[in-house]
Design a protein around this motif. Sequence first.
Motif, PDB file in Angstrom:
ATOM      1  N   ALA A 222       0.825  -1.201   0.000  1.00 29.37           N
ATOM      2  CA  ALA A 222       0.000   0.000   0.000  1.00 29.37           C
ATOM      3  C   ALA A 222       0.863   1.257   0.000  1.00 29.37           C
ATOM      4  N   ILE A 223       1.992   1.212   0.707  1.00 28.67           N
ATOM      5  CA  ILE A 223       2.910   2.356   0.748  1.00 28.67           C
ATOM      6  C   ILE A 223       3.496   2.615  -0.633  1.00 28.67           C
ATOM      7  N   ARG A 224       3.889   1.536  -1.332  1.00 27.37           N
ATOM      8  CA  ARG A 224       4.452   1.687  -2.677  1.00 27.37           C
ATOM      9  C   ARG A 224       3.418   2.289  -3.635  1.00 27.37           C
ATOM     10  N   LYS A 225       2.178   1.818  -3.553  1.00 24.91           N
ATOM     11  CA  LYS A 225       1.123   2.357  -4.418  1.00 24.91           C
ATOM     12  C   LYS A 225       0.870   3.835  -4.114  1.00 24.91           C
ATOM     13  N   LEU A 226       0.935   4.169  -2.827  1.00 23.37           N
ATOM     14  CA  LEU A 226       0.721   5.557  -2.412  1.00 23.37           C
ATOM     15  C   LEU A 226       1.838   6.460  -2.917  1.00 23.37           C
ATOM     16  N   ASN A 227       3.078   5.945  -2.848  1.00 17.37           N
ATOM     17  CA  ASN A 227       4.224   6.712  -3.361  1.00 17.37           C
ATOM     18  C   ASN A 227       4.075   6.991  -4.849  1.00 17.37           C
ATOM     19  N   ASP A 228       3.655   5.974  -5.604  1.00 19.08           N
ATOM     20  CA  ASP A 228       3.452   6.149  -7.047  1.00 19.08           C
ATOM     21  C   ASP A 228       2.367   7.182  -7.326  1.00 19.08           C
ATOM     22  N   LYS A 229       1.299   7.124  -6.536  1.00 21.37           N
ATOM     23  CA  LYS A 229       0.192   8.067  -6.723  1.00 21.37           C
ATOM     24  C   LYS A 229       0.639   9.497  -6.446  1.00 21.37           C
ATOM     25  N   GLU A 230       1.430   9.679  -5.376  1.00 16.33           N
ATOM     26  CA  GLU A 230       1.926  11.011  -5.045  1.00 16.33           C
ATOM     27  C   GLU A 230       2.854  11.540  -6.128  1.00 16.33           C
ATOM     28  N   GLN A 231       3.740  10.672  -6.625  1.00 15.72           N
ATOM     29  CA  GLN A 231       4.668  11.090  -7.672  1.00 15.72           C
ATOM     30  C   GLN A 231       3.936  11.472  -8.953  1.00 15.72           C
ATOM     31  N   ARG A 232       2.896  10.731  -9.286  1.00 14.38           N
ATOM     32  CA  ARG A 232       2.109  11.055 -10.487  1.00 14.38           C
ATOM     33  C   ARG A 232       1.429  12.413 -10.326  1.00 14.38           C
ATOM     34  N   TYR A 233       0.923  12.676  -9.111  1.00 16.42           N
ATOM     35  CA  TYR A 233       0.271  13.961  -8.851  1.00 16.42           C
ATOM     36  C   TYR A 233       1.266  15.110  -8.998  1.00 16.42           C
ATOM     37  N   MET A 234       2.434  14.979  -8.352  1.00 21.88           N
ATOM     38  CA  MET A 234       3.417  16.056  -8.373  1.00 21.88           C
ATOM     39  C   MET A 234       3.982  16.266  -9.787  1.00 21.88           C
ATOM     40  N   LYS A 235       4.169  15.179 -10.510  1.00 30.08           N
ATOM     41  CA  LYS A 235       4.665  15.291 -11.886  1.00 30.08           C
ATOM     42  C   LYS A 235       3.642  16.004 -12.761  1.00 30.08           C
ATOM     43  N   ASP A 236       2.366  15.683 -12.552  1.00 27.45           N
ATOM     44  CA  ASP A 236       1.305  16.349 -13.311  1.00 27.45           C
ATOM     45  C   ASP A 236       1.279  17.843 -13.000  1.00 27.45           C
ATOM     46  N   GLN A 237       1.481  18.215 -11.711  1.00 31.32           N
ATOM     47  CA  GLN A 237       1.514  19.624 -11.337  1.00 31.32           C
ATOM     48  C   GLN A 237       2.688  20.347 -12.010  1.00 31.32           C
ATOM     49  N   ASP A 238       3.852  19.678 -12.056  1.00 32.07           N
ATOM     50  CA  ASP A 238       5.025  20.277 -12.710  1.00 32.07           C
ATOM     51  C   ASP A 238       4.778  20.486 -14.197  1.00 32.07           C
ATOM     52  N   HIS A 239       4.088  19.522 -14.821  1.00 33.46           N
ATOM     53  CA  HIS A 239       3.755  19.668 -16.242  1.00 33.46           C
ATOM     54  C   HIS A 239       2.837  20.875 -16.455  1.00 33.46           C
ATOM     55  N   LYS A 240       1.831  21.017 -15.598  1.00 34.64           N
ATOM     56  CA  LYS A 240       0.871  22.116 -15.748  1.00 34.64           C
ATOM     57  C   LYS A 240       1.538  23.468 -15.510  1.00 34.64           C
ATOM     58  N   VAL A 241       2.390  23.542 -14.474  1.00 36.60           N
ATOM     59  CA  VAL A 241       3.075  24.800 -14.172  1.00 36.60           C
ATOM     60  C   VAL A 241       4.016  25.183 -15.311  1.00 36.60           C
ATOM     61  N   SER A 242       4.810  24.214 -15.781  1.00 42.30           N
ATOM     62  CA  SER A 242       5.761  24.504 -16.860  1.00 42.30           C
ATOM     63  C   SER A 242       5.039  24.901 -18.144  1.00 42.30           C
ATOM     64  N   ARG A 243       3.914  24.251 -18.440  1.00 40.74           N
ATOM     65  CA  ARG A 243       3.135  24.608 -19.633  1.00 40.74           C
ATOM     66  C   ARG A 243       2.604  26.033 -19.517  1.00 40.74           C
ATOM     67  N   SER A 244       2.119  26.417 -18.318  1.00 39.01           N
ATOM     68  CA  SER A 244       1.604  27.778 -18.109  1.00 39.01           C
ATOM     69  C   SER A 244       2.713  28.810 -18.257  1.00 39.01           C
ATOM     70  N   ILE A 245       3.904  28.487 -17.756  1.00 40.38           N
ATOM     71  CA  ILE A 245       5.032  29.414 -17.851  1.00 40.38           C
ATOM     72  C   ILE A 245       5.406  29.657 -19.310  1.00 40.38           C
ATOM     73  N   VAL A 246       5.501  28.580 -20.073  1.00 38.01           N
ATOM     74  CA  VAL A 246       5.886  28.715 -21.485  1.00 38.01           C
ATOM     75  C   VAL A 246       4.798  29.440 -22.275  1.00 38.01           C
ATOM     76  N   ASN A 247       3.530  29.141 -21.986  1.00 40.83           N
ATOM     77  CA  ASN A 247       2.438  29.848 -22.670  1.00 40.83           C
ATOM     78  C   ASN A 247       2.472  31.341 -22.357  1.00 40.83           C
ATOM     79  N   PHE A 248       2.772  31.680 -21.109  1.00 43.49           N
ATOM     80  CA  PHE A 248       2.889  33.084 -20.699  1.00 43.49           C
ATOM     81  C   PHE A 248       4.028  33.764 -21.464  1.00 43.49           C
TER      82      PHE A 248
END
Length: 359
Positions: A222-248
């Motif tokens: 369960a800990i491993r699955k949770l770690n993967d879920k957290e990493q996917r969330y944070m990676k998605d946030q980094d993608h969204k932030v970087s996309r917004s920066i470049v669009n700006f």
Amino acid sequence: MPQTITVKIKLLPTREQVEILTKMSYEYISTINTLISEMVEEKKSTKKTSKHLDSFLPSAVKNQAIKDAKSIFSTKVKKSKYKIIPTLKKPVCVWNNQNYSFDFEHIYLPLVLNGKAKKVPVRSLLIDKENRNFDLLKHKLGTLRITKKSNKWIAQISVTVSNEYRNGTKVMGVDLGLKVPAVGVTDNGNTKFFGNGRKNKYVKRYFRKKRQRFGKEKKLHAIRKLNDKEQRYMKDQDHKVSRSIVNFAIDHQISVIRIEQLTNIRQTARTSRKNEKNLHTWSFYRLAQFIEYKANLAGIKVEYVNPSYTSQTCPSCSKQNKAKDRKYKCACGFETHRDRVGAMNIRYAPVIDGNSQSA
């Protein structure tokens, strides 16, 4: 400047295709491991061709397996003087760029059906938001790798993009942080704050508490699955932030984005004791990478600068002051958000040669 990126595409294979891809993936790594063992024993690179391999793979895939085995042997085994002998474990199958094609709904691959190699269509989600994947696939294609992750089949296509940087002198400074993931300031003062640091902090605290509870209950899976879920969330946030920066940057016709050098950012980042755990689990480097590759695709150059005193120096009179809370005030009368000060100074800070260091 040529840039190689990986385009990830979700596949929707039929039940029969799943069985074939699974078998081919295991056969592929088994073939490579066998070839490496033979080369280690003979102390030289193999001269085998696809005709010499008796395996459940099309000739094109056999040739790619031989190529990969030779590469591993020369770059890892021989280079380490036979002290490192890698063994592949994760199932994967690779096709070179001459053996696959695609349209809007399918990727066409040589698969082994009834003992014979035949090019068959595998359903795929090639169309994404804004058609970015399909636009990238118009450039020079490399190998295609198929892997299975979390019961999903993913195609990874290597793409080499030749970029031409924009002409112009407009510069934007970007300051990275925790409470505000990123702040961008153009050379004429246009400012934008990117991301939601408070939400990210809440999500990371939520995952941390659940890990502690699962740890007490000794639920390692369960800990491993949770770690993967957290990493996917944070990676998605980094993608969204970087996309917004470049669009700006595109909207303001920016030619150069400047980011603080990432060396020792964990030691120099402004944070309190209560934010220390978040600081050491934050991937500043990944966000900077995402900004860089998205910017390069848009023809915007990314430069790294020396961040010394960028958050303390007054952009108006150059005196150094320490910010209180989120406000920066100077005796000269200048006043603004302290993260904005960092981005304003980063615009004109000395550029550092070479790539940034890992955070």
